[in-house]
Write an enzyme that holds these catalytic residues in place. Structure first.
Site, short mmCIF file in Angstrom:
data_model
loop_
_atom_site.label_atom_id
_atom_site.label_comp_id
_atom_site.label_asym_id
_atom_site.label_seq_id
_atom_site.Cartn_x
_atom_site.Cartn_y
_atom_site.Cartn_z
N HIS A 17 0.72 -1.40 0.07
CA HIS A 17 0.03 -0.05 0.06
C HIS A 17 0.85 1.12 0.04
O HIS A 17 0.80 2.17 -0.73
CB HIS A 17 -0.81 0.12 1.24
CG HIS A 17 -2.08 -1.14 1.37
ND1 HIS A 17 -2.00 -1.85 2.42
CD2 HIS A 17 -2.90 -1.43 0.56
CE1 HIS A 17 -3.15 -2.45 2.32
NE2 HIS A 17 -3.63 -2.23 1.37
N LYS A 41 -15.30 -8.45 3.54
CA LYS A 41 -14.30 -9.11 4.25
C LYS A 41 -14.35 -8.86 5.51
O LYS A 41 -15.02 -7.94 6.17
CB LYS A 41 -13.16 -8.03 3.84
CG LYS A 41 -12.65 -8.23 2.44
CD LYS A 41 -11.23 -7.52 2.13
CE LYS A 41 -10.66 -7.64 0.90
NZ LYS A 41 -9.54 -6.92 0.70
N ARG A 90 -1.97 -6.07 -8.45
CA ARG A 90 -0.77 -7.24 -8.36
C ARG A 90 -0.86 -8.11 -9.58
O ARG A 90 0.17 -8.28 -10.17
CB ARG A 90 -1.13 -7.65 -7.11
CG ARG A 90 -0.61 -6.85 -5.87
CD ARG A 90 -1.41 -7.23 -4.50
NE ARG A 90 -2.63 -7.15 -4.69
CZ ARG A 90 -3.42 -7.50 -3.57
NH1 ARG A 90 -3.07 -7.56 -2.31
NH2 ARG A 90 -4.87 -7.04 -3.69
N SER A 128 -3.23 -7.68 2.64
CA SER A 128 -3.28 -7.71 4.13
C SER A 128 -3.77 -9.17 4.73
O SER A 128 -3.27 -9.61 5.73
CB SER A 128 -4.40 -6.77 4.34
OG SER A 128 -4.07 -5.51 3.96
P1 ADP Z 1 -9.75 -3.56 -0.72
O1 ADP Z 1 -10.83 -4.31 0.12
O2 ADP Z 1 -10.63 -2.36 -1.04
O3 ADP Z 1 -9.25 -4.31 -1.94
P2 ADP Z 1 -7.16 -3.51 0.16
O4 ADP Z 1 -6.46 -2.80 1.39
O5 ADP Z 1 -6.92 -4.97 0.32
O6 ADP Z 1 -8.63 -2.99 0.08
O7 ADP Z 1 -6.66 -2.86 -1.11
C1 ADP Z 1 -6.49 -1.36 -1.56
C2 ADP Z 1 -5.99 -1.58 -2.88
O8 ADP Z 1 -4.45 -1.76 -2.66
C3 ADP Z 1 -6.29 -2.40 -4.00
O9 ADP Z 1 -6.64 -1.90 -5.23
C4 ADP Z 1 -5.33 -3.41 -3.93
O10 ADP Z 1 -5.23 -4.02 -5.03
C5 ADP Z 1 -4.12 -2.43 -3.71
N1 ADP Z 1 -3.01 -3.29 -2.83
C6 ADP Z 1 -3.01 -4.02 -1.94
N2 ADP Z 1 -1.55 -4.80 -1.81
C7 ADP Z 1 -1.11 -4.14 -2.71
C8 ADP Z 1 0.40 -4.30 -3.09
N3 ADP Z 1 1.22 -5.32 -2.37
N4 ADP Z 1 0.90 -3.82 -4.31
C9 ADP Z 1 0.04 -3.15 -5.11
N5 ADP Z 1 -1.11 -2.78 -4.78
C10 ADP Z 1 -1.85 -3.30 -3.66
#
Ligand code: ADP
Length: 158
Positions: A17, A41, A90, A128
């Site tokens: 992030h 989630k 990703r 996460s």
């Molecule tokens: P959500 O539940 O809205 O998907 P997340 O916190 O899981 O929330 O992810 C928020 C955004 O960050 C999403 O677009 C996800 O694809 C991106 N993201 C999460 N981890 C990574 C990473 N390691 N590299 C790039 N983007 C990421």
């Protein structure tokens, strides 16, 4: 002044992030990293804990604010003058979900566009939920998260 919103669950915030956030600051003057509720989630950390981690992890980044939005993200953008939503990609598996999300957002608010950053190659496995699983299995996750997250996991297990 170009403003964007980076929405997500941030449960917890990871270096994946952080990397997307830093790159978005090269394109936008102001970025709000927005804790948005994803009803699909189950969360490990509470809203308050996640916000605390997000604030601490981003406190030295100029142009970043942290906020929480229980409602529609595009409504938040309208209210705060943001023109773009930022998301990260990703793998191909992310694509379908993000593609649908972008279509739904476009339907709800055609004036708000989405910008996607491709994950750095070494961060593609970081999510996460993977961090939560690794931590539960006793693996040291400190290289994958901001230091405050390690502290919060310690509190969680007390
Ligand atoms: P959500 O539940 O809205 O998907 P997340 O916190 O899981 O929330 O992810 C928020 C955004 O960050 C999403 O677009 C996800 O694809 C991106 N993201 C999460 N981890 C990574 C990473 N390691 N590299 C790039 N983007 C990421």
């Amino acid at each position: 002044m170009k403003k964007a919103v980076y929405p997500g669950s941030f449960d917890p915030i990871t270096i994946g992030h952080m990397e997307i956030l830093q790159r978005s600051l090269e394109v936008f003057d102001e970025v709000t990293i927005l804790l948005a509720v994803n009803p699909n989630k189950r969360s490990t950390f509470s809203v308050e804990e996640r916000l605390e981690m997000m604030k601490e992890a981003t406190k030295d980044l100029k142009g970043v604010t942290v906020d929480f939005c229980p409602g529609l993200t595009v409504d938040y953008c309208h209210k705060h003058g943001a023109t773009h939503l930022i998301r990260g990609l990703r793998a191909v598996t992310d694509f379908e979900y993000e593609f649908q999300l972008s279509a739904a957002n476009h339907f709800a608010a055609p004036d708000i566009d989405m910008v996607f950053f491709m994950a750095k190659q070494e961060n593609t496995f970081i999510s996460s939920s993977t961090i939560n699983e690794l931590h539960r299995a006793g693996v040291d996750i400190s290289p994958l998260v901001p230091p405050i997250v390690v502290e919060m996991y310690k509190k969680l297990s007390k």
